[in-house]
Design a protein around this motif. Structure first.
Motif, PDB file in Angstrom:
ATOM      1  N   TYR A   1       0.845  -1.192   0.000  1.00 27.19           N
ATOM      2  CA  TYR A   1       0.000   0.000   0.000  1.00 27.19           C
ATOM      3  C   TYR A   1       0.881   1.243   0.000  1.00 27.19           C
ATOM      4  CZ  TYR A   1       1.092   0.848   4.934  1.00 27.19           C
ATOM      5  OH  TYR A   1       1.753   1.124   6.105  1.00 27.19           O
ATOM      6  N   TYR A   2       0.289   2.354  -0.377  1.00 25.05           N
ATOM      7  CA  TYR A   2       0.985   3.642  -0.382  1.00 25.05           C
ATOM      8  C   TYR A   2       0.775   4.274   0.995  1.00 25.05           C
ATOM      9  CZ  TYR A   2       2.387   8.251  -2.287  1.00 25.05           C
ATOM     10  OH  TYR A   2       3.012   9.445  -2.559  1.00 25.05           O
ATOM     11  N   PRO A   3       1.831   4.406   1.803  1.00 22.59           N
ATOM     12  CA  PRO A   3       1.649   4.948   3.156  1.00 22.59           C
ATOM     13  C   PRO A   3       1.228   6.414   3.150  1.00 22.59           C
ATOM     14  CG  PRO A   3       3.979   4.467   2.695  1.00 22.59           C
ATOM     15  CD  PRO A   3       3.205   4.057   1.502  1.00 22.59           C
ATOM     16  N   ALA A   4       0.473   6.785   4.160  1.00 17.14           N
ATOM     17  CA  ALA A   4       0.049   8.179   4.315  1.00 17.14           C
ATOM     18  C   ALA A   4       1.254   9.051   4.634  1.00 17.14           C
ATOM     19  CB  ALA A   4      -0.984   8.283   5.432  1.00 17.14           C
ATOM     20  N   GLU A   5       1.149  10.342   4.344  1.00 11.12           N
ATOM     21  CA  GLU A   5       2.275  11.254   4.546  1.00 11.12           C
ATOM     22  C   GLU A   5       2.641  11.410   6.019  1.00 11.12           C
ATOM     23  OE1 GLU A   5       2.266  14.927   2.462  1.00 11.12           O
ATOM     24  OE2 GLU A   5       1.235  14.108   0.721  1.00 11.12           O
ATOM     25  N   TRP A   6       1.702  11.138   6.895  1.00  9.55           N
ATOM     26  CA  TRP A   6       1.998  11.320   8.332  1.00  9.55           C
ATOM     27  C   TRP A   6       2.620  10.074   8.960  1.00  9.55           C
ATOM     28  CZ3 TRP A   6      -2.973  11.679   6.228  1.00  9.55           C
ATOM     29  CH2 TRP A   6      -3.777  10.558   6.388  1.00  9.55           C
ATOM     30  N   GLU A   7       2.778   9.005   8.182  1.00 12.47           N
ATOM     31  CA  GLU A   7       3.421   7.810   8.716  1.00 12.47           C
ATOM     32  C   GLU A   7       4.936   8.023   8.810  1.00 12.47           C
ATOM     33  OE1 GLU A   7       2.212   3.940   7.310  1.00 12.47           O
ATOM     34  OE2 GLU A   7       0.437   4.807   6.335  1.00 12.47           O
ATOM     35  N   PRO A   8       5.608   7.299   9.694  1.00 12.94           N
ATOM     36  CA  PRO A   8       7.071   7.431   9.817  1.00 12.94           C
ATOM     37  C   PRO A   8       7.753   7.121   8.485  1.00 12.94           C
ATOM     38  CG  PRO A   8       6.170   6.184  11.658  1.00 12.94           C
ATOM     39  CD  PRO A   8       5.056   6.338  10.670  1.00 12.94           C
ATOM     40  N   GLN A   9       8.818   7.845   8.186  1.00 11.68           N
ATOM     41  CA  GLN A   9       9.554   7.605   6.947  1.00 11.68           C
ATOM     42  C   GLN A   9      11.049   7.571   7.225  1.00 11.68           C
ATOM     43  OE1 GLN A   9       7.741  11.346   5.416  1.00 11.68           O
ATOM     44  NE2 GLN A   9       9.778  11.726   4.569  1.00 11.68           N
ATOM     45  N   GLU A  10      11.764   6.838   6.390  1.00 12.84           N
ATOM     46  CA  GLU A  10      13.194   6.655   6.599  1.00 12.84           C
ATOM     47  C   GLU A  10      13.998   7.880   6.197  1.00 12.84           C
ATOM     48  OE1 GLU A  10      14.494   3.179   4.577  1.00 12.84           O
ATOM     49  OE2 GLU A  10      13.114   1.834   5.618  1.00 12.84           O
ATOM     50  N   ALA A  11      13.544   8.568   5.150  1.00 15.00           N
ATOM     51  CA  ALA A  11      14.331   9.700   4.636  1.00 15.00           C
ATOM     52  C   ALA A  11      13.443  10.623   3.829  1.00 15.00           C
ATOM     53  CB  ALA A  11      15.485   9.186   3.775  1.00 15.00           C
ATOM     54  N   ILE A  12      13.955  11.811   3.575  1.00 19.94           N
ATOM     55  CA  ILE A  12      13.276  12.764   2.706  1.00 19.94           C
ATOM     56  C   ILE A  12      14.266  13.229   1.641  1.00 19.94           C
ATOM     57  CG2 ILE A  12      13.856  14.735   4.204  1.00 19.94           C
ATOM     58  CD1 ILE A  12      11.205  16.005   3.312  1.00 19.94           C
ATOM     59  N   MET A  13      13.780  13.362   0.403  1.00 19.29           N
ATOM     60  CA  MET A  13      14.628  13.805  -0.699  1.00 19.29           C
ATOM     61  C   MET A  13      14.377  15.271  -0.999  1.00 19.29           C
ATOM     62  SD  MET A  13      14.449  10.621  -3.388  1.00 19.29           S
ATOM     63  CE  MET A  13      15.076   9.007  -2.920  1.00 19.29           C
ATOM     64  N   ILE A  14      15.466  16.014  -1.167  1.00 14.29           N
ATOM     65  CA  ILE A  14      15.377  17.439  -1.482  1.00 14.29           C
ATOM     66  C   ILE A  14      16.212  17.698  -2.735  1.00 14.29           C
ATOM     67  CG2 ILE A  14      15.802  19.788  -0.687  1.00 14.29           C
ATOM     68  CD1 ILE A  14      15.645  18.754   2.170  1.00 14.29           C
ATOM     69  N   GLY A  15      15.604  18.277  -3.749  1.00 14.14           N
ATOM     70  CA  GLY A  15      16.315  18.574  -4.990  1.00 14.14           C
ATOM     71  C   GLY A  15      16.958  19.949  -4.958  1.00 14.14           C
ATOM     72  N   TRP A  16      18.002  20.119  -5.747  1.00 13.28           N
ATOM     73  CA  TRP A  16      18.668  21.430  -5.826  1.00 13.28           C
ATOM     74  C   TRP A  16      19.346  21.574  -7.179  1.00 13.28           C
ATOM     75  CZ3 TRP A  16      23.924  21.770  -6.722  1.00 13.28           C
ATOM     76  CH2 TRP A  16      24.649  20.587  -6.565  1.00 13.28           C
ATOM     77  N   LYS A  17      19.575  22.839  -7.590  1.00 15.12           N
ATOM     78  CA  LYS A  17      20.277  23.155  -8.840  1.00 15.12           C
ATOM     79  C   LYS A  17      21.198  24.345  -8.587  1.00 15.12           C
ATOM     80  CE  LYS A  17      18.006  23.315 -12.738  1.00 15.12           C
ATOM     81  NZ  LYS A  17      18.394  22.193 -13.606  1.00 15.12           N
ATOM     82  N   THR A  18      22.389  24.317  -9.158  1.00 12.71           N
ATOM     83  CA  THR A  18      23.336  25.420  -8.940  1.00 12.71           C
ATOM     84  C   THR A  18      22.830  26.729  -9.535  1.00 12.71           C
ATOM     85  OG1 THR A  18      24.526  24.696 -10.931  1.00 12.71           O
ATOM     86  CG2 THR A  18      25.384  23.958  -8.815  1.00 12.71           C
ATOM     87  N   ILE A  19      22.024  26.663 -10.603  1.00 12.86           N
ATOM     88  CA  ILE A  19      21.552  27.900 -11.241  1.00 12.86           C
ATOM     89  C   ILE A  19      20.350  28.492 -10.508  1.00 12.86           C
ATOM     90  CG2 ILE A  19      22.411  27.217 -13.501  1.00 12.86           C
ATOM     91  CD1 ILE A  19      19.518  26.536 -14.274  1.00 12.86           C
ATOM     92  N   GLN A  20      19.885  27.837  -9.458  1.00 10.07           N
ATOM     93  CA  GLN A  20      18.770  28.361  -8.679  1.00 10.07           C
ATOM     94  C   GLN A  20      19.140  28.400  -7.189  1.00 10.07           C
ATOM     95  OE1 GLN A  20      15.850  25.569 -10.598  1.00 10.07           O
ATOM     96  NE2 GLN A  20      14.611  27.426 -10.763  1.00 10.07           N
ATOM     97  N   PRO A  21      20.160  29.208  -6.858  1.00 10.23           N
ATOM     98  CA  PRO A  21      20.622  29.286  -5.465  1.00 10.23           C
ATOM     99  C   PRO A  21      19.597  29.907  -4.527  1.00 10.23           C
ATOM    100  CG  PRO A  21      21.657  30.986  -6.795  1.00 10.23           C
ATOM    101  CD  PRO A  21      20.927  30.093  -7.752  1.00 10.23           C
ATOM    102  N   GLU A  22      18.553  30.513  -5.076  1.00 10.66           N
ATOM    103  CA  GLU A  22      17.530  31.094  -4.216  1.00 10.66           C
ATOM    104  C   GLU A  22      16.794  30.017  -3.413  1.00 10.66           C
ATOM    105  OE1 GLU A  22      15.640  30.866  -8.405  1.00 10.66           O
ATOM    106  OE2 GLU A  22      17.610  31.214  -7.501  1.00 10.66           O
ATOM    107  N   PHE A  23      16.918  28.768  -3.844  1.00  9.33           N
ATOM    108  CA  PHE A  23      16.280  27.675  -3.116  1.00  9.33           C
ATOM    109  C   PHE A  23      17.206  27.065  -2.065  1.00  9.33           C
ATOM    110  CE2 PHE A  23      13.674  27.811  -6.965  1.00  9.33           C
ATOM    111  CZ  PHE A  23      12.399  27.700  -6.431  1.00  9.33           C
ATOM    112  N   PHE A  24      18.466  27.443  -2.089  1.00 11.65           N
ATOM    113  CA  PHE A  24      19.424  26.885  -1.122  1.00 11.65           C
ATOM    114  C   PHE A  24      19.010  27.130   0.332  1.00 11.65           C
ATOM    115  CE2 PHE A  24      23.523  26.620  -3.898  1.00 11.65           C
ATOM    116  CZ  PHE A  24      22.833  25.843  -4.815  1.00 11.65           C
ATOM    117  N   PRO A  25      18.589  28.355   0.695  1.00 10.83           N
ATOM    118  CA  PRO A  25      18.210  28.609   2.097  1.00 10.83           C
ATOM    119  C   PRO A  25      17.075  27.707   2.568  1.00 10.83           C
ATOM    120  CG  PRO A  25      18.523  30.680   0.940  1.00 10.83           C
ATOM    121  CD  PRO A  25      18.545  29.607  -0.102  1.00 10.83           C
ATOM    122  N   LEU A  26      16.087  27.467   1.693  1.00 10.99           N
ATOM    123  CA  LEU A  26      14.965  26.603   2.058  1.00 10.99           C
ATOM    124  C   LEU A  26      15.450  25.174   2.295  1.00 10.99           C
ATOM    125  CD1 LEU A  26      11.978  25.986   2.445  1.00 10.99           C
ATOM    126  CD2 LEU A  26      11.779  25.727  -0.045  1.00 10.99           C
TER     127      LEU A  26
END
Length: 228
Positions: A28-53
């Motif tokens: 089954y697809y677990p609900a978002e509030w269930e415990p999770q092992e990790a979270i993935m965060i994407g980034w790009k060098t040409i968009q450093p404005e997202f680095f602080p977030l």
């Protein structure tokens, strides 16, 4: 009246218990509030404005949830790592993953949908990211020749492989879905029910019917569908 209320309450309790005692081998697809092992965060060098977030999220999760930073193979991880160090974060605490990807900042949409079961096993669903085909049709409607529109839309080809590449990296079995879908358009309760936008699903899957999409989700994703 009291007896009726008690009877209804009893039925609800029994149904809830049956839900909790589901076959542990069923994925089954677990609900978002269930415990999770990790979270993935994407980034790009040409968009450093997202680095602080990205840094703020990583700092907030430090010590509780592992963070995997994802970028395209063309990016220079050292640029982002240096930013994290300058902001007091230990890069050794994070995982840095590079894969062929066009929109690392949209991982929720193009990344894998993970399924799990009560035995701790995992699978991933590789659906077709909806925007590419939609963009191709949009160009044709605006007067672009079909062949040219396909070439322009092929810019997004790399996004179609993101989910299966990430899953394969971790040795997770991949289920291929014929549906056009965005990961960010899915809402689930962790008990086998998925809520989708009917108008959007029909728009990005123009050759499918509501019934065929329901069948696809029920057979391969083990979902009860609620179109809203």
């Amino acid at each position: 009246m009291k007896n009726l209320i008690f009877f209804v309450f009893l039925i609800v309790i029994i149904f809830s218990c049956k839900q909790e005692r589901r076959d542990p081998s069923i994925f089954y697809y677990p609900a978002e509030w269930e415990p999770q092992e990790a979270i993935m965060i994407g980034w790009k060098t040409i968009q450093p404005e997202f680095f602080p977030l990205a840094a703020d999220v990583a700092r907030a999760l430090e010590g509780s949830t592992s963070v995997i930073f994802v970028s395209d193979t063309s990016e220079n991880p050292q640029i982002f790592k240096q930013y994290l160090v300058e902001n007091g974060l230990d890069t050794a605490s994070f995982t840095f993953l590079t894969i062929p990807i066009r929109q690392a900042l949209a991982l929720r949409d193009i990344g894998p949908v993970y399924l799990t079961n009560g035995l701790g096993e995992k699978k991933a669903v590789d659906f077709r990211w909806s925007y590419q085909d939609y963009f191709e049709r949009f160009l044709i409607e605006k007067g672009e020749e079909p062949d040219s529109a396909k070439i322009y839309a092929s810019f997004f080809d790399r996004n179609q492989k993101t989910d299966s590449l990430i899953a394969a990296r971790n040795g997770i079995e991949v289920i291929t879905s014929s549906l056009n879908l965005d990961g960010g358009a899915i809402e689930v309760n962790g008990k086998g029910t998925i809520l989708l936008n009917e108008e959007w699903m029909l728009m990005v899957n123009p050759t499918s019917t509501k019934e065929s999409m329901e069948q696809e989700l029920q057979e391969h994703w083990v979902f009860i569908i609620l179109f809203g």
